[in-house]
Design an enzyme around this catalytic site. Sequence first.
Site, PDB file in Angstrom:
ATOM      1  N   THR A 195       0.816  -1.217   0.000  1.00 27.33           N
ATOM      2  CA  THR A 195       0.000   0.000   0.000  1.00 27.33           C
ATOM      3  C   THR A 195       0.850   1.267   0.000  1.00 27.33           C
ATOM      4  OG1 THR A 195      -0.225   0.036   2.422  1.00 27.33           O
ATOM      5  CG2 THR A 195      -1.891  -1.174   1.159  1.00 27.33           C
ATOM      6  N   TYR A 229       0.217  12.803   6.517  1.00 22.88           N
ATOM      7  CA  TYR A 229       1.360  12.217   5.812  1.00 22.88           C
ATOM      8  C   TYR A 229       2.445  13.243   5.575  1.00 22.88           C
ATOM      9  CZ  TYR A 229       0.097   7.407   4.964  1.00 22.88           C
ATOM     10  OH  TYR A 229      -0.152   6.066   5.139  1.00 22.88           O
ATOM     11  N   ALA A 240      -4.093   5.338   0.013  1.00 27.23           N
ATOM     12  CA  ALA A 240      -5.450   4.803   0.207  1.00 27.23           C
ATOM     13  C   ALA A 240      -5.371   3.312   0.517  1.00 27.23           C
ATOM     14  CB  ALA A 240      -6.300   5.070  -1.033  1.00 27.23           C
ATOM     15  N   HIS A 241      -4.854   2.994   1.701  1.00 24.96           N
ATOM     16  CA  HIS A 241      -4.563   1.602   2.059  1.00 24.96           C
ATOM     17  C   HIS A 241      -5.718   0.649   1.731  1.00 24.96           C
ATOM     18  CE1 HIS A 241      -0.974   2.861   4.324  1.00 24.96           C
ATOM     19  NE2 HIS A 241      -1.715   3.818   4.834  1.00 24.96           N
ATOM     20  N   ASP A 242      -6.924   1.004   2.204  1.00 25.13           N
ATOM     21  CA  ASP A 242      -8.039   0.063   2.105  1.00 25.13           C
ATOM     22  C   ASP A 242      -8.536  -0.091   0.676  1.00 25.13           C
ATOM     23  OD1 ASP A 242      -7.733  -0.152   4.793  1.00 25.13           O
ATOM     24  OD2 ASP A 242      -9.509   1.013   5.324  1.00 25.13           O
TER      25      ASP A 242
END
Length: 318
Positions: A195, A229, A240-242
């Site tokens: 990610t 960040y 946008a990890h998810d």
Amino acid sequence: MKLWFDTDPGVDDALALALIARSPAFELVGLSTVFGNADVRTTTANALGLCALLGLDVPVHAGAAGPLHGSPRLAPEVHGGDGLGGHAASLPAPRRQAERLPAPEAIVRAARVEPDLHLAAVGPFTNLAQALRLDPDLPQRLASVTLMGGAFGLHGQSGNVTPNAEANVFNDTRAADEVFAAPWRRLHVVGLDATQRVRIPRAALAALADGDAVAQLLHRAAMPYIDFYHRHYGQEVLVAHDAIALMPLLAPTTLQWRQGPVRVVEGGLAHGQTTQDWQRLGGADWRDLPEHAVAVDANAPAITELCLRAWLNQGERT
């Protein structure tokens, strides 16, 4: 494909849910909430509001308020006190209430009645672990499970809440270890190693501000997240990890994989660390554990383009 989404909205959860709603590959059949980015009451309210915004008429089941052991850890410094960067109040009123059936029972029931159901879990894995305890046959009922969690030390990604641990795993290490030990038909683990490779510059998101109501909400919610960040990593980017964790289902060739069993360290300085025996060096502690696919790299340009098109509603679904 039929999809169950287990989530803790959450800025990147909102981005992932928008990707699901606007991708014709998915038929969302249910959603469960868990503590994590905020308390479970807040994540459930956010899920209901996001479903209303996105036009998703699906059941929402509230889940775990804390880990299997210990106290919950939340993330207001990243996602804001309301989970959506201070913008949850701008969500529309929910079209339906949360269901009475708790999330673990709902997951078990859905897996029994929905053939070829896929599950994506992008918060702490507590609901999934509790569902496993309710139904030991769950791994064979689900077509696949996709997890956002873990960090395996590749590309310098060893943790984001401690030097060793990623947030979802750290928030319930016992649940994570039980989930990793289960014999799923297919399990994909998308952690920070993949990610964090997809960093979308702030400027690339400017078009969202001029988009529809969904795009505008995503843009507003993402700005404080990007500020975090910038403060901590020195880059004005969105990770946008998810949403990236959905790529095994939506665009599997955008990720590179490594096979091997996965375990979680509990206790001590390395609490929450994930490790994979991809070299087959483990002894008795690894014996009989199933092999799983761990994402080790990502095609950032391809994933960025896919996400932006969905968030701007430029795909096939309107």
